[in-house]
Design a protein around this motif. Structure first.
Motif, PDB file in Angstrom:
ATOM      1  N   GLN A 149     -12.669   2.554  -5.609  1.00 17.06           N
ATOM      2  CA  GLN A 149     -13.508   2.345  -4.422  1.00 17.06           C
ATOM      3  C   GLN A 149     -13.351   0.923  -3.890  1.00 17.06           C
ATOM      4  OE1 GLN A 149     -15.325   4.655  -2.818  1.00 17.06           O
ATOM      5  NE2 GLN A 149     -15.805   3.130  -1.271  1.00 17.06           N
ATOM      6  N   GLN A 150     -13.321  -0.065  -4.787  1.00 16.70           N
ATOM      7  CA  GLN A 150     -13.137  -1.460  -4.373  1.00 16.70           C
ATOM      8  C   GLN A 150     -11.787  -1.648  -3.692  1.00 16.70           C
ATOM      9  OE1 GLN A 150     -13.058  -4.279  -7.602  1.00 16.70           O
ATOM     10  NE2 GLN A 150     -12.837  -6.035  -6.248  1.00 16.70           N
ATOM     11  N   ALA A 151     -10.732  -1.079  -4.257  1.00 15.53           N
ATOM     12  CA  ALA A 151      -9.396  -1.217  -3.670  1.00 15.53           C
ATOM     13  C   ALA A 151      -9.342  -0.538  -2.303  1.00 15.53           C
ATOM     14  CB  ALA A 151      -8.342  -0.617  -4.595  1.00 15.53           C
ATOM     15  N   GLU A 188       0.655  -7.654  -6.995  1.00 16.08           N
ATOM     16  CA  GLU A 188      -0.638  -8.299  -6.844  1.00 16.08           C
ATOM     17  C   GLU A 188      -1.737  -7.361  -7.328  1.00 16.08           C
ATOM     18  OE1 GLU A 188      -3.480  -9.982  -3.227  1.00 16.08           O
ATOM     19  OE2 GLU A 188      -1.579  -9.023  -2.777  1.00 16.08           O
ATOM     20  N   ILE A 189      -2.693  -7.925  -8.078  1.00 14.99           N
ATOM     21  CA  ILE A 189      -3.878  -7.159  -8.464  1.00 14.99           C
ATOM     22  C   ILE A 189      -4.778  -7.105  -7.235  1.00 14.99           C
ATOM     23  CG2 ILE A 189      -5.907  -7.073  -9.970  1.00 14.99           C
ATOM     24  CD1 ILE A 189      -3.306  -6.652 -11.483  1.00 14.99           C
ATOM     25  N   ILE A 190      -4.998  -5.892  -6.738  1.00 12.07           N
ATOM     26  CA  ILE A 190      -5.769  -5.761  -5.505  1.00 12.07           C
ATOM     27  C   ILE A 190      -7.233  -5.435  -5.769  1.00 12.07           C
ATOM     28  CG2 ILE A 190      -3.800  -5.187  -4.076  1.00 12.07           C
ATOM     29  CD1 ILE A 190      -4.600  -2.262  -4.323  1.00 12.07           C
ATOM     30  N   ASN A 192       0.802  -1.224   0.000  1.00  9.41           N
ATOM     31  CA  ASN A 192       0.000   0.000   0.000  1.00  9.41           C
ATOM     32  C   ASN A 192       0.834   1.273   0.000  1.00  9.41           C
ATOM     33  OD1 ASN A 192      -2.322  -1.576  -0.028  1.00  9.41           O
ATOM     34  ND2 ASN A 192      -2.372  -1.668   2.214  1.00  9.41           N
ATOM     35  N   GLN A 193       2.010   1.233  -0.609  1.00  6.98           N
ATOM     36  CA  GLN A 193       2.795   2.457  -0.809  1.00  6.98           C
ATOM     37  C   GLN A 193       2.570   3.012  -2.207  1.00  6.98           C
ATOM     38  OE1 GLN A 193       6.920   1.502  -0.153  1.00  6.98           O
ATOM     39  NE2 GLN A 193       6.851   2.181   1.975  1.00  6.98           N
ATOM     40  N   LYS A 194       2.605   2.098  -3.206  1.00  9.40           N
ATOM     41  CA  LYS A 194       2.474   2.518  -4.599  1.00  9.40           C
ATOM     42  C   LYS A 194       1.503   1.579  -5.318  1.00  9.40           C
ATOM     43  CE  LYS A 194       7.258   4.074  -4.715  1.00  9.40           C
ATOM     44  NZ  LYS A 194       8.568   3.847  -5.334  1.00  9.40           N
ATOM     45  N   TRP A 195       0.476   2.191  -5.896  1.00  6.09           N
ATOM     46  CA  TRP A 195      -0.470   1.450  -6.720  1.00  6.09           C
ATOM     47  C   TRP A 195      -0.391   1.998  -8.144  1.00  6.09           C
ATOM     48  CZ3 TRP A 195      -5.672   1.774  -3.546  1.00  6.09           C
ATOM     49  CH2 TRP A 195      -5.550   1.006  -2.373  1.00  6.09           C
ATOM     50  N   VAL A 196      -0.533   1.112  -9.132  1.00  6.31           N
ATOM     51  CA  VAL A 196      -0.633   1.543 -10.523  1.00  6.31           C
ATOM     52  C   VAL A 196      -1.947   1.014 -11.080  1.00  6.31           C
ATOM     53  CG1 VAL A 196       1.838   1.776 -10.980  1.00  6.31           C
ATOM     54  CG2 VAL A 196       0.749  -0.435 -11.291  1.00  6.31           C
ATOM     55  N   THR A 197      -2.520   1.770 -11.993  1.00  6.91           N
ATOM     56  CA  THR A 197      -3.820   1.400 -12.540  1.00  6.91           C
ATOM     57  C   THR A 197      -3.859   1.666 -14.032  1.00  6.91           C
ATOM     58  OG1 THR A 197      -6.197   1.740 -12.380  1.00  6.91           O
ATOM     59  CG2 THR A 197      -4.814   3.653 -11.989  1.00  6.91           C
ATOM     60  N   LYS A 231      -2.889  -2.475  -9.355  1.00 11.72           N
ATOM     61  CA  LYS A 231      -1.840  -3.397  -8.921  1.00 11.72           C
ATOM     62  C   LYS A 231      -0.980  -2.727  -7.859  1.00 11.72           C
ATOM     63  CE  LYS A 231       1.711  -4.488 -11.716  1.00 11.72           C
ATOM     64  NZ  LYS A 231       2.509  -5.192 -12.740  1.00 11.72           N
ATOM     65  N   ASP A 232      -0.687  -3.469  -6.794  1.00 11.39           N
ATOM     66  CA  ASP A 232       0.217  -2.997  -5.748  1.00 11.39           C
ATOM     67  C   ASP A 232       1.641  -3.354  -6.171  1.00 11.39           C
ATOM     68  OD1 ASP A 232       1.660  -2.372  -3.462  1.00 11.39           O
ATOM     69  OD2 ASP A 232       0.175  -3.226  -2.098  1.00 11.39           O
ATOM     70  N   LEU A 233       2.526  -2.361  -6.237  1.00 14.26           N
ATOM     71  CA  LEU A 233       3.890  -2.599  -6.710  1.00 14.26           C
ATOM     72  C   LEU A 233       4.764  -3.330  -5.698  1.00 14.26           C
ATOM     73  CD1 LEU A 233       4.668   0.676  -8.663  1.00 14.26           C
ATOM     74  CD2 LEU A 233       4.082  -1.569  -9.567  1.00 14.26           C
ATOM     75  N   PHE A 234       4.292  -3.504  -4.467  1.00 13.24           N
ATOM     76  CA  PHE A 234       5.090  -4.222  -3.476  1.00 13.24           C
ATOM     77  C   PHE A 234       5.266  -5.682  -3.879  1.00 13.24           C
ATOM     78  CE2 PHE A 234       5.071  -6.836   0.463  1.00 13.24           C
ATOM     79  CZ  PHE A 234       6.361  -6.538   0.883  1.00 13.24           C
TER      80      PHE A 234
END
Length: 163
Positions: A142-144, A122-124, A93-98, A116-119
């Motif tokens: 909203q879902q994430a 994983e597709i969150i 939960n530091q960096k998400w890409v969409t 996707k969480d870059l850690f």
């Protein structure tokens, strides 16, 4: 004895010119060959079609692919690139890409929006829709947001896409 001054391919040239003009000069020698067979019942080797088209100095018109002009005029919103191509994260939960991707299914298009969480790559969260609109992206965010815990200092990165 060779005949001088006669053109063996005169009929073929006239036919190729006719097909070329019928389709507004859009097609190249491969399609012209197919249309000769389909429209006129004349089979001609593709190399001969190419040679005759070169003799006649006719070519297909190249259709340019649509290029996106990204936020160039004043007043367009352009977010700063905080991520700066650093696609690694030290904790969840530091960096998400969409992004949104389109898929053709039969005669329809489906749009998949994913985060996707870059850690751990994983597709969150993901959502699918028959429409590519802001609502699809907002539902995915909203879902994430509702599924993840401890979200502070988060960077959400998206390409700017086409207008």
């Amino acid at each position: 004895m060779k005949r001088k001054g006669t053109d063996r391919d005169q009929e073929a040239k006239a036919l190729i010119q006719k097909v070329y003009e019928r389709y507004n000069g859009v097609y190249g020698y491969r399609q012209i060959q197919l249309f000769l067979l389909q429209d006129h019942g004349v089979w001609m080797n593709h190399k001969k079609v190419l040679r005759i088209m070169q003799d006649l100095r006719i070519r297909s018109r190249i259709r340019r692919k649509h290029r996106c002009n990204y936020a160039t005029s004043e007043g367009d919103r352009v977010a700063k690139n905080i991520l700066k191509r650093d696609f690694k994260a030290d904790a969840p939960n530091q960096k998400w890409v969409t992004d949104i991707t389109q898929y053709r299914v039969g005669e329809k298009w489906l749009y998949l929006s994913a985060i996707k969480d870059l850690f751990n790559n994983e597709i969150i969260a993901y959502q699918m829709s028959a429409r590519n609109d802001n609502e699809l992206a907002l539902r995915t965010v909203q879902q994430a947001w509702t599924q993840q815990k401890d979200v502070t200092g988060l960077i959400v990165h998206s390409d700017q896409g086409c207008k």
